[in-house]
Design an enzyme around this catalytic site. Structure first.
Site, PDB file in Angstrom:
ATOM      1  N   MET A 262       0.849  -1.197   0.000  1.00 43.68           N
ATOM      2  CA  MET A 262       0.000   0.000   0.000  1.00 43.68           C
ATOM      3  C   MET A 262       0.884   1.247   0.000  1.00 43.68           C
ATOM      4  O   MET A 262       0.451   2.331   0.413  1.00 43.68           O
ATOM      5  CB  MET A 262      -0.929  -0.018   1.212  1.00 43.68           C
TER       6      MET A 262
ATOM      7  N   HIS B 171       9.407  -3.404   3.271  1.00 42.35           N
ATOM      8  CA  HIS B 171       8.982  -3.650   1.878  1.00 42.35           C
ATOM      9  C   HIS B 171      10.197  -3.918   0.990  1.00 42.35           C
ATOM     10  O   HIS B 171      10.167  -4.789   0.128  1.00 42.35           O
ATOM     11  CB  HIS B 171       8.248  -2.438   1.311  1.00 42.35           C
TER      12      HIS B 171
ATOM     13  N   SER C 243       4.511   1.298   7.792  1.00 39.08           N
ATOM     14  CA  SER C 243       4.210   2.594   7.172  1.00 39.08           C
ATOM     15  C   SER C 243       3.586   3.523   8.207  1.00 39.08           C
ATOM     16  O   SER C 243       3.726   4.738   8.138  1.00 39.08           O
ATOM     17  CB  SER C 243       3.244   2.403   6.008  1.00 39.08           C
TER      18      SER C 243
HETATM   19  O1  PAF Z   1      -0.194  -5.625   3.791  1.00 32.50           O
HETATM   20  C1  PAF Z   1      -0.586  -4.730   3.032  1.00 32.50           C
HETATM   21  O2  PAF Z   1       0.081  -3.719   2.805  1.00 32.50           O
HETATM   22  C2  PAF Z   1      -1.966  -4.847   2.384  1.00 32.50           C
HETATM   23  O3  PAF Z   1      -2.875  -5.437   3.253  1.00 32.50           O
HETATM   24  C3  PAF Z   1      -1.935  -5.571   1.033  1.00 32.50           C
HETATM   25  C4  PAF Z   1      -1.513  -7.008   1.171  1.00 32.50           C
HETATM   26  C5  PAF Z   1      -1.004  -4.839   0.085  1.00 32.50           C
HETATM   27  C6  PAF Z   1      -3.340  -5.564   0.416  1.00 32.50           C
HETATM   28  O4  PAF Z   1      -3.820  -4.268   0.229  1.00 32.50           O
END
Ligand code: PAF
Length: 286
Positions: free
Chosen positions: A30, A37, A194
């Site tokens: 997201m 990430h 985040s």
């Molecule tokens: O973990 C996340 O950031 C969200 O839940 C995902 C898996 C991208 C789905 O929107």
């Protein structure tokens, strides 16, 4: 690196990759990307010919409008990071591109086999319906061989495993492999998130008590006669004793069923804590 904003353009690119027999690794995110990430993306780059990263703040998984509005967004910074670490494609659609008005406003139904009835699912009704809705759509569009998720959202990971196992039985996602990657922590121990961007410096210091208590609980679990119920309560009391922190839940559950357990074997403790207005999650495996 190419930024794609429409489903049609993504499908065209994927079709080309499939023709060239290139393997595809998908990292759904997201945005508001951090080192956690980045660790998923580096792995996807290393293990696949092509790495696709989706950056989409999915409205259907937010049951709190304010949380959705305040979710940090910074596509320029995200794209810069992703290009630096070697992602090939970023898929960054608008909500209107991703969903029809009807899809946006109706709950996506799915049989979770009870995995959504505990912890995050109990506290955020409908949250996992939205997660499964967006992740399954991303799988259909991207047709990856591998998809990468962080273990910080442990319940989400369990639900995605369940979704893929069920759908693979029906032949939907082919040989898709779901890869869970370890939590990445700041040097201080704070789990990267985040949402940390919304913490003040003071709150960041306060939040350190969360991971510290979880790590301490590994020792408490080894004390003579320690029971799961005792350790669970001690974690809650220790965190709640810190001014500025409030535990929403701490549950020690079986890693597969996510159901309460009375043994530390194959157990994981999952916590959600409010640090001021910011809701943080973390977990620890016993
Ligand atoms: O973990 C996340 O950031 C969200 O839940 C995902 C898996 C991208 C789905 O929107």
């Amino acid at each position: 690196m190419q930024i794609i904003t429409t489903k049609a353009a993504l499908e065209a690119v994927i079709e080309e990759c499939k023709k060239e027999k290139q393997s595809i690794g998908l990292v759904p995110t997201m945005g508001a990307l951090h080192e956690g990430h980045a660790s998923l993306v580096r792995r996807a780059v290393a293990e696949n010919d092509i790495c696709v990263v989706s950056v989409f703040v999915n409205p259907t998984q937010f049951n709190n409008k304010e949380d959705l509005a305040k979710y940090p967004r910074n596509i320029e910074r995200d794209a810069e990071l992703l290009s630096r670490i070697g992602a090939h494609y970023v898929f960054a659609p608008t909500p209107e591109e991703m969903y029809s008005a009807q899809e946006m406003n109706t709950t996506f139904e799915f049989d979770f086999a009870g995995l959504d009835k505990v912890m995050e699912g109990k506290m955020r009704p409908g949250h996992f319906n939205g997660v499964v809705q967006v992740v399954s759509r991303l799988f259909y569009l991207t047709r990856p061989e591998k998809a990468y998720f962080g273990e910080k959202d442990f319940q989400q990971l369990a639900i995605i495993h369940h979704m893929v196992e069920r759908s693979s039985m029906a032949g939907t996602f082919g040989k898709l492999e779901i890869i869970g990657c370890p939590i990445v922590r700041e040097e201080s121990g704070l789990a990267m998130s985040s949402r940390n961007e919304r913490l003040s410096e003071q709150e960041k210091q306060t939040a350190l008590a969360i991971s510290k208590t979880l790590f301490d609980s590994l020792k408490w679990a080894k004390e003579a006669g320690a029971t799961v119920a005792d350790v669970q309560q001690r974690v809650i009391d220790t965190i709640n004793a810190v001014p500025g922190l409030e535990v929403e839940y701490y549950e020690i559950v079986d890693q597969t069923t996510l159901l309460p357990t009375d043994t530390f074997e194959h157990a994981i403790g999952c916590v959600t804590v409010y640090c001021g207005p910011v809701r943080l999650i973390d977990n620890i495996k016993y």
